[in-house]
Scaffold this motif. Structure first.
Motif, PDB file in Angstrom:
ATOM      1  N   HIS A 196      -1.194  -5.009  -9.227  1.00 31.02           N
ATOM      2  CA  HIS A 196      -0.056  -5.583  -8.609  1.00 31.02           C
ATOM      3  C   HIS A 196       0.071  -7.080  -9.324  1.00 31.02           C
ATOM      4  O   HIS A 196      -0.642  -7.688  -9.725  1.00 31.02           O
ATOM      5  CB  HIS A 196      -0.858  -5.824  -7.076  1.00 31.02           C
ATOM      6  CG  HIS A 196       0.251  -6.622  -6.260  1.00 31.02           C
ATOM      7  ND1 HIS A 196       1.139  -6.020  -5.515  1.00 31.02           N
ATOM      8  CD2 HIS A 196       0.268  -7.869  -5.943  1.00 31.02           C
ATOM      9  CE1 HIS A 196       1.950  -6.691  -5.026  1.00 31.02           C
ATOM     10  NE2 HIS A 196       1.362  -7.946  -5.194  1.00 31.02           N
TER      11      HIS A 196
ATOM     12  N   GLN B  46       0.806  -1.211   0.015  1.00 32.16           N
ATOM     13  CA  GLN B  46       0.167   0.019  -0.156  1.00 32.16           C
ATOM     14  C   GLN B  46       0.907   1.268  -0.065  1.00 32.16           C
ATOM     15  O   GLN B  46       0.690   2.275  -0.546  1.00 32.16           O
ATOM     16  CB  GLN B  46      -0.943  -0.064   1.369  1.00 32.16           C
ATOM     17  CG  GLN B  46      -1.851   1.063   1.222  1.00 32.16           C
ATOM     18  CD  GLN B  46      -2.610   1.203   2.571  1.00 32.16           C
ATOM     19  OE1 GLN B  46      -2.624   0.309   3.404  1.00 32.16           O
ATOM     20  NE2 GLN B  46      -3.658   2.102   2.596  1.00 32.16           N
TER      21      GLN B  46
ATOM     22  N   TYR C  17      -2.427   0.500 -13.478  1.00 25.82           N
ATOM     23  CA  TYR C  17      -1.431  -0.435 -13.001  1.00 25.82           C
ATOM     24  C   TYR C  17      -2.166  -1.580 -12.241  1.00 25.82           C
ATOM     25  O   TYR C  17      -3.355  -1.266 -12.032  1.00 25.82           O
ATOM     26  CB  TYR C  17      -0.405   0.408 -11.850  1.00 25.82           C
ATOM     27  CG  TYR C  17      -1.358   0.795 -10.506  1.00 25.82           C
ATOM     28  CD1 TYR C  17      -1.374  -0.118  -9.604  1.00 25.82           C
ATOM     29  CD2 TYR C  17      -1.864   1.971 -10.542  1.00 25.82           C
ATOM     30  CE1 TYR C  17      -1.788   0.336  -8.396  1.00 25.82           C
ATOM     31  CE2 TYR C  17      -2.430   2.503  -9.526  1.00 25.82           C
ATOM     32  CZ  TYR C  17      -2.456   1.599  -8.349  1.00 25.82           C
ATOM     33  OH  TYR C  17      -3.154   1.989  -7.246  1.00 25.82           O
TER      34      TYR C  17
ATOM     35  N   ILE D 135       4.030   4.399  -7.406  1.00 25.01           N
ATOM     36  CA  ILE D 135       3.122   3.811  -8.385  1.00 25.01           C
ATOM     37  C   ILE D 135       2.029   4.783  -9.054  1.00 25.01           C
ATOM     38  O   ILE D 135       2.083   4.991 -10.196  1.00 25.01           O
ATOM     39  CB  ILE D 135       2.513   2.418  -8.335  1.00 25.01           C
ATOM     40  CG1 ILE D 135       3.588   1.382  -7.833  1.00 25.01           C
ATOM     41  CG2 ILE D 135       1.864   1.917  -9.591  1.00 25.01           C
ATOM     42  CD1 ILE D 135       4.855   1.225  -8.934  1.00 25.01           C
ATOM     43  N   GLU D 136       1.128   5.091  -7.878  1.00 21.69           N
ATOM     44  CA  GLU D 136       0.001   6.099  -8.396  1.00 21.69           C
ATOM     45  C   GLU D 136       0.497   7.581  -9.010  1.00 21.69           C
ATOM     46  O   GLU D 136       0.011   8.065 -10.041  1.00 21.69           O
ATOM     47  CB  GLU D 136      -0.910   6.327  -7.324  1.00 21.69           C
ATOM     48  CG  GLU D 136      -1.724   5.131  -6.895  1.00 21.69           C
ATOM     49  CD  GLU D 136      -2.455   5.291  -5.588  1.00 21.69           C
ATOM     50  OE1 GLU D 136      -2.472   6.474  -5.052  1.00 21.69           O
ATOM     51  OE2 GLU D 136      -3.168   4.181  -5.538  1.00 21.69           O
TER      52      GLU D 136
ATOM     53  N   ARG E 284       2.346   1.684  -3.452  1.00 24.98           N
ATOM     54  CA  ARG E 284       1.220   2.209  -4.149  1.00 24.98           C
ATOM     55  C   ARG E 284       1.136   3.693  -4.118  1.00 24.98           C
ATOM     56  O   ARG E 284       1.092   4.559  -5.277  1.00 24.98           O
ATOM     57  CB  ARG E 284      -0.279   1.400  -4.100  1.00 24.98           C
ATOM     58  CG  ARG E 284      -0.197   0.283  -4.879  1.00 24.98           C
ATOM     59  CD  ARG E 284      -1.624  -0.243  -4.933  1.00 24.98           C
ATOM     60  NE  ARG E 284      -2.353  -0.340  -3.821  1.00 24.98           N
ATOM     61  CZ  ARG E 284      -1.994  -1.740  -2.813  1.00 24.98           C
ATOM     62  NH1 ARG E 284      -1.555  -2.606  -3.043  1.00 24.98           N
ATOM     63  NH2 ARG E 284      -2.899  -1.463  -1.960  1.00 24.98           N
ATOM     64  N   THR E 285       0.836   4.029  -3.013  1.00 23.77           N
ATOM     65  CA  THR E 285       0.543   5.621  -2.863  1.00 23.77           C
ATOM     66  C   THR E 285       1.598   6.559  -2.979  1.00 23.77           C
ATOM     67  O   THR E 285       1.360   7.641  -3.346  1.00 23.77           O
ATOM     68  CB  THR E 285      -0.168   5.851  -1.469  1.00 23.77           C
ATOM     69  OG1 THR E 285       0.894   5.159  -0.529  1.00 23.77           O
ATOM     70  CG2 THR E 285      -1.359   5.116  -1.193  1.00 23.77           C
TER      71      THR E 285
ATOM     72  N   PHE F   1       4.838  -4.386 -10.006  1.00 20.46           N
ATOM     73  CA  PHE F   1       3.411  -3.694 -10.553  1.00 20.46           C
ATOM     74  C   PHE F   1       3.648  -3.635 -11.992  1.00 20.46           C
ATOM     75  O   PHE F   1       4.733  -3.419 -12.606  1.00 20.46           O
ATOM     76  CB  PHE F   1       3.211  -2.383 -10.075  1.00 20.46           C
ATOM     77  CG  PHE F   1       3.124  -2.372  -8.591  1.00 20.46           C
ATOM     78  CD1 PHE F   1       1.829  -2.523  -7.911  1.00 20.46           C
ATOM     79  CD2 PHE F   1       4.156  -2.454  -7.760  1.00 20.46           C
ATOM     80  CE1 PHE F   1       1.550  -2.366  -6.716  1.00 20.46           C
ATOM     81  CE2 PHE F   1       3.876  -2.203  -6.368  1.00 20.46           C
ATOM     82  CZ  PHE F   1       2.645  -2.414  -5.804  1.00 20.46           C
TER      83      PHE F   1
END
Length: 131
Positions: free
Chosen positions: A69, A43, A67, A50-51, A46-47, A76
Motif C-alpha cells: 500500500h 481491502q 505489492y 491487486i492480488e 487488494r482482493t 499500490f
C-alpha cells in the motif's frame, strides 16, 4: 491477462460498499437489520484487483513480485526484490479504471501515467528492465 473484467467487478463492489456505508450513516441499515460492513475500500481493491494482477505477474515472469500500500487510498507499489518498479493507482475506484506509472532503479517516475488494460504491459516492462 485482460484486467478490464476485474476493474468492472471492482467498480461494482466499491459502489455497493459505498451504498451500504451510506445506509448505515442514515440509519436505514439498522432498521432493516443488515449486518455491519465487512470490508474497507482498500481491502476490496487488494482482493479484487491487486492480488490477481500480482499473482499473474509472478506466474508469467517467474519472479517474486509483491505489492505494498502506498500513500493515499487506491495507490499500490509493485515490488521486485524489495524495490519498487511500478505504481498502480485507482484515483476513483468506483469507476473501475486503473492506471500505472513505471519507476526507474532509483524509484523515480520514468514514464507518464497511463491506463492499465492488461498485465502484458507490466510483464514486458519487467522483462526489459530486469532481464
Amino acid at each position: 491477462m485482460d484486467i478490464r473484467p476485474l476493474c468492472g467487478r471492482l467498480g461494482l463492489e466499491v459502489c455497493e460498499a459505498e451504498r451500504q456505508k451510506r445506509m448505515w450513516q442514515m440509519g436505514l441499515a439498522q432498521a432493516m437489520r443488515k449486518p455491519p460492513l465487512a470490508g474497507s475500500i482498500p481491502q476490496i481493491i487488494r482482493t479484487v484487483l491487486i492480488e490477481p494482477v500480482v499473482k499473474e505477474l509472478c506466474r508469467k515472469t517467474g519472479k517474486d513480485v509483491r505489492y505494498q500500500h502506498y500513500g493515499l487510498e487506491g495507490y499500490f507499489r509493485l515490488l521486485l526484490r524489495g524495490k519498487p518498479f511500478a505504481v498502480i493507482s485507482l484515483p476513483n475506484p468506483g469507476n473501475g479504471r486503473a492506471f500505472v506509472k513505471f519507476l526507474d532503479a532509483c524509484g523515480r517516475q520514468c514514464n507518464p501515467m497511463k491506463e492499465l488494460h492488461n498485465t502484458d504491459v507490466l510483464v514486458s516492462f519487467l522483462r526489459e528492465t530486469v532481464g
